[in-house]
Design a protein around this motif. Structure first.
Motif, PDB file in Angstrom:
ATOM      1  N   GLU A  88       0.829  -1.175   0.169  1.00 35.17           N
ATOM      2  CA  GLU A  88       0.111  -0.056  -0.096  1.00 35.17           C
ATOM      3  C   GLU A  88       1.017   1.237   0.137  1.00 35.17           C
ATOM      4  OE1 GLU A  88      -0.270  -2.527   2.029  1.00 35.17           O
ATOM      5  OE2 GLU A  88      -2.452  -3.203   2.320  1.00 35.17           O
ATOM      6  N   SER A  89       1.931   1.190   0.720  1.00 32.91           N
ATOM      7  CA  SER A  89       2.852   2.256   0.770  1.00 32.91           C
ATOM      8  C   SER A  89       3.452   2.537  -0.542  1.00 32.91           C
ATOM      9  CB  SER A  89       3.788   2.230   1.826  1.00 32.91           C
ATOM     10  OG  SER A  89       3.410   1.973   3.050  1.00 32.91           O
ATOM     11  N   GLN A  90       4.023   1.474  -1.202  1.00 34.84           N
ATOM     12  CA  GLN A  90       4.617   1.877  -2.597  1.00 34.84           C
ATOM     13  C   GLN A  90       3.670   2.268  -3.580  1.00 34.84           C
ATOM     14  OE1 GLN A  90       6.227  -2.144  -3.778  1.00 34.84           O
ATOM     15  NE2 GLN A  90       7.799  -2.331  -1.992  1.00 34.84           N
ATOM     16  N   ILE A  91       2.462   1.745  -3.531  1.00 30.94           N
ATOM     17  CA  ILE A  91       1.651   2.028  -4.641  1.00 30.94           C
ATOM     18  C   ILE A  91       0.786   3.527  -4.314  1.00 30.94           C
ATOM     19  CG2 ILE A  91      -0.715   1.247  -5.665  1.00 30.94           C
ATOM     20  CD1 ILE A  91       0.052  -1.526  -5.026  1.00 30.94           C
ATOM     21  N   ASN A  92       0.283   3.571  -3.185  1.00 30.51           N
ATOM     22  CA  ASN A  92      -0.340   4.938  -2.684  1.00 30.51           C
ATOM     23  C   ASN A  92       0.277   5.878  -2.441  1.00 30.51           C
ATOM     24  OD1 ASN A  92      -3.002   3.500  -3.193  1.00 30.51           O
ATOM     25  ND2 ASN A  92      -3.019   2.416  -1.247  1.00 30.51           N
ATOM     26  N   GLY A  93       1.848   5.623  -1.868  1.00 31.75           N
ATOM     27  CA  GLY A  93       2.401   6.914  -1.306  1.00 31.75           C
ATOM     28  C   GLY A  93       2.453   7.101   0.098  1.00 31.75           C
ATOM     29  N   TYR A  94       2.993   8.303   0.260  1.00 29.84           N
ATOM     30  CA  TYR A  94       3.059   8.904   1.484  1.00 29.84           C
ATOM     31  C   TYR A  94       2.565  10.494   1.612  1.00 29.84           C
ATOM     32  CZ  TYR A  94       6.169   5.149   2.945  1.00 29.84           C
ATOM     33  OH  TYR A  94       6.746   3.981   3.122  1.00 29.84           O
ATOM     34  N   VAL A  95       1.839  10.857   2.708  1.00 32.69           N
ATOM     35  CA  VAL A  95       1.854  12.175   3.035  1.00 32.69           C
ATOM     36  C   VAL A  95       2.184  12.623   4.281  1.00 32.69           C
ATOM     37  CG1 VAL A  95      -0.239  13.781   3.864  1.00 32.69           C
ATOM     38  CG2 VAL A  95      -0.653  12.013   1.857  1.00 32.69           C
ATOM     39  N   VAL A  96       3.128  13.523   4.266  1.00 34.45           N
ATOM     40  CA  VAL A  96       3.738  14.017   5.342  1.00 34.45           C
ATOM     41  C   VAL A  96       3.106  15.265   6.068  1.00 34.45           C
ATOM     42  CG1 VAL A  96       6.086  14.803   6.125  1.00 34.45           C
ATOM     43  CG2 VAL A  96       5.856  13.275   4.441  1.00 34.45           C
ATOM     44  N   ILE A 106       3.160  17.195   0.962  1.00 31.81           N
ATOM     45  CA  ILE A 106       3.664  17.594   2.192  1.00 31.81           C
ATOM     46  C   ILE A 106       3.080  18.681   2.772  1.00 31.81           C
ATOM     47  CG2 ILE A 106       5.780  18.458   3.188  1.00 31.81           C
ATOM     48  CD1 ILE A 106       7.420  16.656   1.172  1.00 31.81           C
ATOM     49  N   HIS A 107       2.698  18.927   4.035  1.00 37.85           N
ATOM     50  CA  HIS A 107       2.066  19.817   4.750  1.00 37.85           C
ATOM     51  C   HIS A 107       2.687  20.410   5.708  1.00 37.85           C
ATOM     52  CE1 HIS A 107      -1.876  19.481   2.671  1.00 37.85           C
ATOM     53  NE2 HIS A 107      -1.768  18.375   2.613  1.00 37.85           N
ATOM     54  N   ALA A 108       3.487  21.380   5.400  1.00 38.81           N
ATOM     55  CA  ALA A 108       4.297  22.133   6.449  1.00 38.81           C
ATOM     56  C   ALA A 108       3.328  23.269   7.166  1.00 38.81           C
ATOM     57  CB  ALA A 108       5.607  22.789   5.879  1.00 38.81           C
ATOM     58  N   ILE A 109       3.563  23.398   8.511  1.00 33.89           N
ATOM     59  CA  ILE A 109       2.715  24.127   9.244  1.00 33.89           C
ATOM     60  C   ILE A 109       3.605  24.962  10.119  1.00 33.89           C
ATOM     61  CG2 ILE A 109       1.000  24.169  11.199  1.00 33.89           C
ATOM     62  CD1 ILE A 109       0.188  21.128  10.168  1.00 33.89           C
ATOM     63  N   GLY A 110       3.392  26.231  10.078  1.00 29.12           N
ATOM     64  CA  GLY A 110       3.863  27.150  11.050  1.00 29.12           C
ATOM     65  C   GLY A 110       5.466  27.103  10.790  1.00 29.12           C
ATOM     66  N   VAL A 111       5.986  27.090   9.701  1.00 25.88           N
ATOM     67  CA  VAL A 111       7.667  26.976   9.567  1.00 25.88           C
ATOM     68  C   VAL A 111       7.963  28.360   9.789  1.00 25.88           C
ATOM     69  CG1 VAL A 111       9.380  26.833   8.008  1.00 25.88           C
ATOM     70  CG2 VAL A 111       7.445  25.572   7.645  1.00 25.88           C
ATOM     71  N   PRO A 112       8.820  28.534  11.095  1.00 22.16           N
ATOM     72  CA  PRO A 112       9.590  29.927  11.346  1.00 22.16           C
ATOM     73  C   PRO A 112      10.531  30.422  10.413  1.00 22.16           C
ATOM     74  CG  PRO A 112      10.603  28.032  12.630  1.00 22.16           C
ATOM     75  CD  PRO A 112       9.245  27.394  11.872  1.00 22.16           C
ATOM     76  N   ARG A 113      10.648  31.651  10.457  1.00 19.86           N
ATOM     77  CA  ARG A 113      11.535  32.283   9.622  1.00 19.86           C
ATOM     78  C   ARG A 113      12.843  31.852   9.607  1.00 19.86           C
ATOM     79  NH1 ARG A 113       9.690  36.686   7.063  1.00 19.86           N
ATOM     80  NH2 ARG A 113      11.606  37.560   6.625  1.00 19.86           N
ATOM     81  N   PHE A 114      13.467  31.407  11.103  1.00 23.57           N
ATOM     82  CA  PHE A 114      14.990  31.058  11.260  1.00 23.57           C
ATOM     83  C   PHE A 114      15.183  29.744  10.660  1.00 23.57           C
ATOM     84  CE2 PHE A 114      12.653  29.623  15.150  1.00 23.57           C
ATOM     85  CZ  PHE A 114      12.941  28.347  15.146  1.00 23.57           C
TER      86      PHE A 114
END
Length: 324
Positions: free
Chosen positions: A163-171, A209-217
């Motif tokens: 399932e991981s090979q075929i459907n992939g990943y969400v981060v 890929i969902h990046a949440i609240g990435v700080p400027r630093f």
């Protein structure tokens, strides 16, 4: 039951049989160019190529391992071969990240329990969802090597699941409340090589890929990670100012109970993952035995240029893809 070995020419090869449902069978045909005939021929070509390869010394040749690379490359055998060479080269080039990924190791178990990386299971589309909680990283206790090893342990533990090979990943990468001290454990070279290992060498189908609240630093680190991604993956990176903004794009029930709307116990998920890794310990430890002559391969050339440019002050723009 498959017998795992790193001998290039084992006495016999396993007989592969597609075990998922008709929906997955159709998906592999449409999206990955995979048919029974093509799969059988491609596996045979990969095995023959490995046997004749003058620089590959030891490598797994079981079907599910080789399908990692064939499915990632949509059954282009030459591209799958290049990916396998890069993977083996990464294993040998960075032993601090890839060797002794033993789920019984004390450091690994300690990092597991810290809860920075959690396998949330599969969403409604069958994709493997991984939660990264940056605030759980303690820079006074852990190093960047701990972090990379944990990522690779999670991926190596899940990537042989079809399932991981075929459907992939969400981060889901949650950077809210992350400490500035986290930068102290990373060198630019480590960021570059780790990103290259993940995005260029590991047979990984990243869907979102969902990046949440990435700080400027963290801008330099973010720029470098993005530079290691293909344009296709960069177009699947979504940046959200806050968790509230991201929630409309995620399946809330998959999240852990420390998030509003989450239903899963993080401690139980951590324990389940540890047990899963222990069941796959044989495959994990075989990574130490796979071998390729790396003298003819140059690893990370493009990323080394990126490092030089950043160190000279030429930092690229962090691409923000607004989906809100």
């Amino acid at each position: 039951m498959t017998s795992f070995t790193v001998e290039k020419c084992p006495q016999s090869n396993d007989e592969y049989k597609f075990a998922l449902d008709a929906r997955h069978l159709e998906k592999t045909r449409i999206e990955l160019n995979e048919t029974d005939e093509n799969r059988s021929q491609s596996l045979a070509h990969m095995r023959e190529w490995i046997v004749k390869h003058p620089h590959i010394k030891k490598c797994r040749t079981d079907s599910i391992f080789l399908l990692r690379f064939l499915r990632m490359r949509k059954f282009s055998v030459p591209m799958a071969q290049i990916s396998l060479e890069r993977y083996l080269t990464a294993l040998r080039s960075f032993p601090q990240w890839f060797r002794n990924l033993d789920p019984l190791d004390g450091d690994i178990r300690l990092f597991n329990k810290a809860g920075m990386l959690i396998n949330l299971g599969r969403d409604s589309l069958g994709r493997t969802v991984v939660l990264l909680r940056a605030r759980a990283f303690n820079p006074e206790r852990f190093t960047s090597a701990h972090f990379v090893r944990q990522i690779m342990l999670l991926l190596e533990t899940t990537i042989d699941e079809e399932e991981s090979q075929i459907n992939g990943y969400v981060v889901i990468a949650d950077y809210e409340a992350v400490s500035l001290k986290v930068l102290s454990v990373w060198s630019l070279t480590d960021v570059s090589n780790a990103s290259d290992s993940l995005f260029q060498s590991f047979p990984l189908r990243i869907q979102e890929i969902h990046a949440i609240g990435v700080p400027r630093f963290l801008k330099i680190v973010s720029d470098m990670a993005l530079s290691c991604m293909s344009e296709k993956i960069r177009n699947r990176v979504y940046c959200h100012k806050s968790l509230d903004d991201a929630m409309k794009h995620l399946e809330l029930s998959l999240l852990t109970t420390d998030y509003e709307g989450g239903t899963q116990n993080p401690d139980q998920l951590t324990e389940d993952f540890i047990k899963c890794a222990e069941r796959k310990r044989t495959q994990l430890l075989l990574m130490d035995e796979m071998d390729i002559d790396t003298s003819r391969y140059q690893f990370g050339g493009q990323q080394n240029t990126v490092v030089s440019e950043i160190e000279a002050g030429m930092v690229g723009s962090f691409k923000k893809l607004n989906v809100d």
